[in-house]
Design a protein around this motif. Structure first.
Motif, PDB file in Angstrom:
ATOM      1  N   ARG A   1       0.615  -1.690   0.103  1.00 51.57           N
ATOM      2  CA  ARG A   1      -0.001   0.294  -0.296  1.00 51.57           C
ATOM      3  C   ARG A   1       0.723   1.110   0.058  1.00 51.57           C
ATOM      4  N   LEU A   2       2.098   1.592   0.792  1.00 54.70           N
ATOM      5  CA  LEU A   2       2.992   2.676   0.730  1.00 54.70           C
ATOM      6  C   LEU A   2       3.518   2.451  -0.381  1.00 54.70           C
ATOM      7  N   ASP A   3       3.290   1.546  -1.337  1.00 54.74           N
ATOM      8  CA  ASP A   3       4.237   1.961  -2.531  1.00 54.74           C
ATOM      9  C   ASP A   3       3.388   2.645  -3.501  1.00 54.74           C
ATOM     10  N   LEU A   4       1.769   2.456  -3.514  1.00 56.77           N
ATOM     11  CA  LEU A   4       0.665   2.547  -4.319  1.00 56.77           C
ATOM     12  C   LEU A   4       0.926   4.478  -4.369  1.00 56.77           C
ATOM     13  N   VAL A   5       1.220   4.475  -2.326  1.00 56.25           N
ATOM     14  CA  VAL A   5       0.740   5.867  -2.317  1.00 56.25           C
ATOM     15  C   VAL A   5       2.512   7.039  -3.048  1.00 56.25           C
ATOM     16  N   LEU A   6       3.207   6.437  -2.219  1.00 52.19           N
ATOM     17  CA  LEU A   6       4.159   7.056  -3.679  1.00 52.19           C
ATOM     18  C   LEU A   6       4.094   7.038  -4.182  1.00 52.19           C
ATOM     19  N   ALA A   7       3.954   6.216  -5.149  1.00 55.58           N
ATOM     20  CA  ALA A   7       3.924   5.743  -6.196  1.00 55.58           C
ATOM     21  C   ALA A   7       3.150   7.324  -6.960  1.00 55.58           C
ATOM     22  N   ALA A   8       2.103   7.524  -6.124  1.00 51.49           N
ATOM     23  CA  ALA A   8       1.119   8.395  -6.279  1.00 51.49           C
ATOM     24  C   ALA A   8       1.492   9.890  -6.556  1.00 51.49           C
ATOM     25  N   LEU A   9       2.473  10.281  -5.531  1.00 51.64           N
ATOM     26  CA  LEU A   9       2.710  11.108  -4.866  1.00 51.64           C
ATOM     27  C   LEU A   9       4.662  11.441  -5.717  1.00 51.64           C
ATOM     28  N   ALA A  10       4.982  10.316  -6.558  1.00 45.17           N
ATOM     29  CA  ALA A  10       5.414  10.745  -8.059  1.00 45.17           C
ATOM     30  C   ALA A  10       4.803  11.289  -8.782  1.00 45.17           C
ATOM     31  N   ALA A  11       4.044  12.026  -9.285  1.00 39.95           N
ATOM     32  CA  ALA A  11       3.455  12.372 -10.415  1.00 39.95           C
ATOM     33  C   ALA A  11       1.832  13.772  -9.937  1.00 39.95           C
ATOM     34  N   GLN A  12       2.953  14.287  -8.879  1.00 38.34           N
ATOM     35  CA  GLN A  12       2.756  15.402  -8.009  1.00 38.34           C
ATOM     36  C   GLN A  12       2.352  16.651  -8.784  1.00 38.34           C
ATOM     37  N   SER A  13       1.449  17.418  -9.327  1.00 38.43           N
ATOM     38  CA  SER A  13       1.515  19.030 -10.143  1.00 38.43           C
ATOM     39  C   SER A  13       2.386  19.634  -9.124  1.00 38.43           C
ATOM     40  N   TYR A  14       2.384  19.232  -7.846  1.00 37.16           N
ATOM     41  CA  TYR A  14       3.267  20.716  -6.760  1.00 37.16           C
ATOM     42  C   TYR A  14       4.566  20.581  -7.114  1.00 37.16           C
ATOM     43  N   PRO A  15       5.730  21.573  -7.879  1.00 37.62           N
ATOM     44  CA  PRO A  15       6.759  21.309  -8.017  1.00 37.62           C
ATOM     45  C   PRO A  15       7.356  20.201  -7.247  1.00 37.62           C
ATOM     46  N   ASP A  16       8.407  19.070  -7.610  1.00 40.18           N
ATOM     47  CA  ASP A  16       9.094  19.117  -7.508  1.00 40.18           C
ATOM     48  C   ASP A  16      10.428  19.140  -6.254  1.00 40.18           C
ATOM     49  N   HIS A  17      10.720  19.800  -6.314  1.00 37.81           N
ATOM     50  CA  HIS A  17      11.845  20.957  -5.793  1.00 37.81           C
ATOM     51  C   HIS A  17      11.070  21.329  -4.613  1.00 37.81           C
ATOM     52  N   LEU A  18       9.702  21.870  -4.397  1.00 32.49           N
ATOM     53  CA  LEU A  18       9.732  22.302  -3.162  1.00 32.49           C
ATOM     54  C   LEU A  18       8.347  21.269  -2.310  1.00 32.49           C
ATOM     55  N   MET A  19       8.983  19.984  -2.768  1.00 34.45           N
ATOM     56  CA  MET A  19       8.157  18.875  -1.970  1.00 34.45           C
ATOM     57  C   MET A  19       9.067  17.523  -1.350  1.00 34.45           C
TER      58      MET A  19
END
Length: 537
Positions: free
Chosen positions: A46-64
């Motif tokens: 489940r954690l793997d799925l959660v992190l996979a979704a967070l890796a596709a966020q519209s918020y800038p990578d350098h701010l997260m």
């Protein structure tokens, strides 16, 4: 919209955040770094799925950044192949366990100005972090709440989740039509997005919520001593701090697995009730046992006692503690003399009264002796300040709280004539004033009037018509709403038909043996001796 909170943010009254000018998703430039804190124990897939979704966020990578807090998983959690660039797994700090402790451990290591708490079984949509973070660019005292639906976990890979979220559609991998909606979303809709809610903290249940980092730490983080309902208890303390709760339905997420309440609601309610009863005084439904003592009182009564006779103070404290509102704490404010260990004679003057007073209340945990009061009594929801000369009548606090609640006021001032005023304040309104920068009493009062409103009342509305201190001793009079039974109202005959002493204007002795007046007892004894002498007894 760039930088931190806008200069001179618009005024928000109660929880109506309508004045905030929210930018559309994708149509603004973020600047605040966000730390996503995920407490986790087991559940690697489940954690793997959660992190996979967070890796596709519209918020800038350098701010997260993403901080996964491993709360004693066996085997330990590992970092999967698909995850945001700045993701790390840390162990919860030693010595404690549980969700609250894990979140606190992650928050202590966070670098972002915004903290986003996310559960390890919450798969979020592409705009989730952006949707919530935009509110924190508008105001530094907003708590943003994401939306969620419950689904049975399907057989899906992290790569597939990442692809679907990046493409903007959770529905490509999850059957949203079969999802169970959250009950909080119905409440949010019914209360106009919580704009009209009196207690919006109720829906802030934790799985996806964000706030400024300084707000999290200002209220002390989550309470590790609360293993059930820790998110609701935390939200209550946030409310007393003065924050505004903003739900954003654009921040969609799916919760993998059905809610525990749905499986056994009665058990879930019973598990959480004792923890919330002690810590959330506004849950009056959980405090039906009137004689109980509670961890967090309902009202703090402040009495300034410098220069007041000890007996008067004792009567005023007794009045505050014995009224119709049972869960009360009293703060006695004075320049209390500090013992220095030197051999000294018993003091006289003001110090003598203060010494007696402090010792009298030294072992009553409902009464504190303090040299001053804090800016707010949080987490206590109300604070009453009034003169010792006019102590609260039996129902004064009850009536004042009812008036404050009825009109949703932040402050109620009652004119006591020559005796001054009595003031009841709402803690969340005081907290909001401090968040808005109010630094002195006048500025605080002005802020409370602007955000929550202030009212005035007359003495007769909250005290009995009679003098509150008729004999000058500070003794409270009884509220006419609960009049005592008088001798005239009592039956003049007992069960055995004998006429009661009250019918003849006499008071019975203890045990019912005759007149209680000492002079009457003495006269009766003398008469008995006389009868003996003359042979009539």
């Amino acid at each position: 919209m760039t930088g931190g909170a806008a200069a001179g943010p618009p005024l928000i009254r109660h929880n109506d955040y309508s004045p905030l000018d929210l930018p559309g998703l994708g149509g603004w430039e973020p600047s605040l770094p966000v730390s996503v804190v995920i407490p986790a124990r087991g559940g690697q897939h489940r954690l793997d799925l959660v992190l996979a979704a967070l890796a596709a966020q519209s918020y800038p990578d350098h701010l997260m950044e993403v901080i996964v807090v491993d709360d004693g998983s066996e085997p330990p959690l590992r970092l999967p192949e698909i995850a945001p660039a700045d993701t790390r797994i840390i162990a919860a700090d030693p010595g404690r366990w549980g969700i609250a402790h894990a979140v606190n451990s992650g928050a202590a290591r966070a670098d972002g100005l915004v903290l986003q708490r996310l559960d390890s079984d919450m798969v979020v949509c592409r705009e989730h972090i952006e949707a919530l973070a935009r509110w924190h660019h508008l105001s530094d005292h907003v708590v943003a709440i994401g939306a969620k639906k419950f689904i049975e976990e399907p057989p899906v890979t992290p790569a597939r989740v990442h692809e679907a979220v990046r493409g903007g559609s959770l529905g490509d991998v999850f059957d949203l039509a079969a999802a169970v909606p959250s009950s909080t979303e119905e409440t949010i809709a019914r209360l106009d997005g919580l704009r009209t809610s009196r207690n919006p903290y109720h829906v802030c249940t934790g799985p996806t919520v964000s706030m400024r980092r300084e707000v999290f730490h200002a209220v002390g983080g989550l309470d590790p001593a609360v293993p059930r309902g820790e998110d609701t208890e935390f939200a209550y303390r946030l409310a007393q701090h003065g924050v505004v709760f903003v739900p954003d339905m654009a921040a969609q997420a799916v919760h993998l697995g059905l809610p525990a309440q749905r499986l056994d609601r009665d058990r879930a309610v019973r598990l959480v009730s004792p923890y919330l009863a002690h810590r959330i005084p506004l849950r009056r439904d959980l405090r039906k046992d009137r004689e109980r003592r509670w961890l967090v009182p309902y009202v703090e009564v402040v009495l300034h006692v410098d220069g007041v006779a000890e007996e008067r103070v004792r009567r005023a404290v007794g009045a505050a503690l014995s009224g119709s509102v049972g869960d009360v704490a009293v703060a006695l404010v004075a320049p209390w003399p500090e013992p220095d260990g030197e051999r000294r004679p018993v003091p006289d003057g003001p110090d003598f009264e203060l010494l007696l007073m402090r010792e009298h209340f030294a072992h009553d945990d409902r009464v504190r002796t303090v040299t001053g009061v804090s800016a707010t009594p949080a987490p206590v929801p109300f604070r009453y300040t009034g003169p010792v000369a006019v102590p609260p009548a039996p129902r004064t606090l009850e009536k004042m709280i009812a008036a404050l609640q009825r009109d949703r006021l932040g402050m109620l001032t009652v004119d006591l004539g020559a005796d001054g005023t009595a003031v009841l304040e709402r803690t969340e309104a005081l907290g909001r004033a401090l968040l808005l920068g109010a630094a002195d009493p006048d500025a605080v009062a002005a802020s409370v009037r602007a955000t929550h409103g202030a009212g005035r009342g007359e003495r007769a509305e909250f005290w009995p018509p009679a003098q509150a201190d008729p004999d000058g001793t500070g003794a409270p009079v009884k509220d006419p709403a609960r009049p005592p039974v008088t001798a005239r109202e009592r039956p003049l005959q007992g069960r055995d038909g004998a006429r009661r002493p009250e019918a003849d204007g006499r008071r019975p002795e203890p045990g019912g043996r005759g007149p209680a007046d000492p002079s009457l007892r003495k006269a009766r004894a003398l008469l008995s001796r006389l009868r003996t002498v003359i042979g009539q007894d």
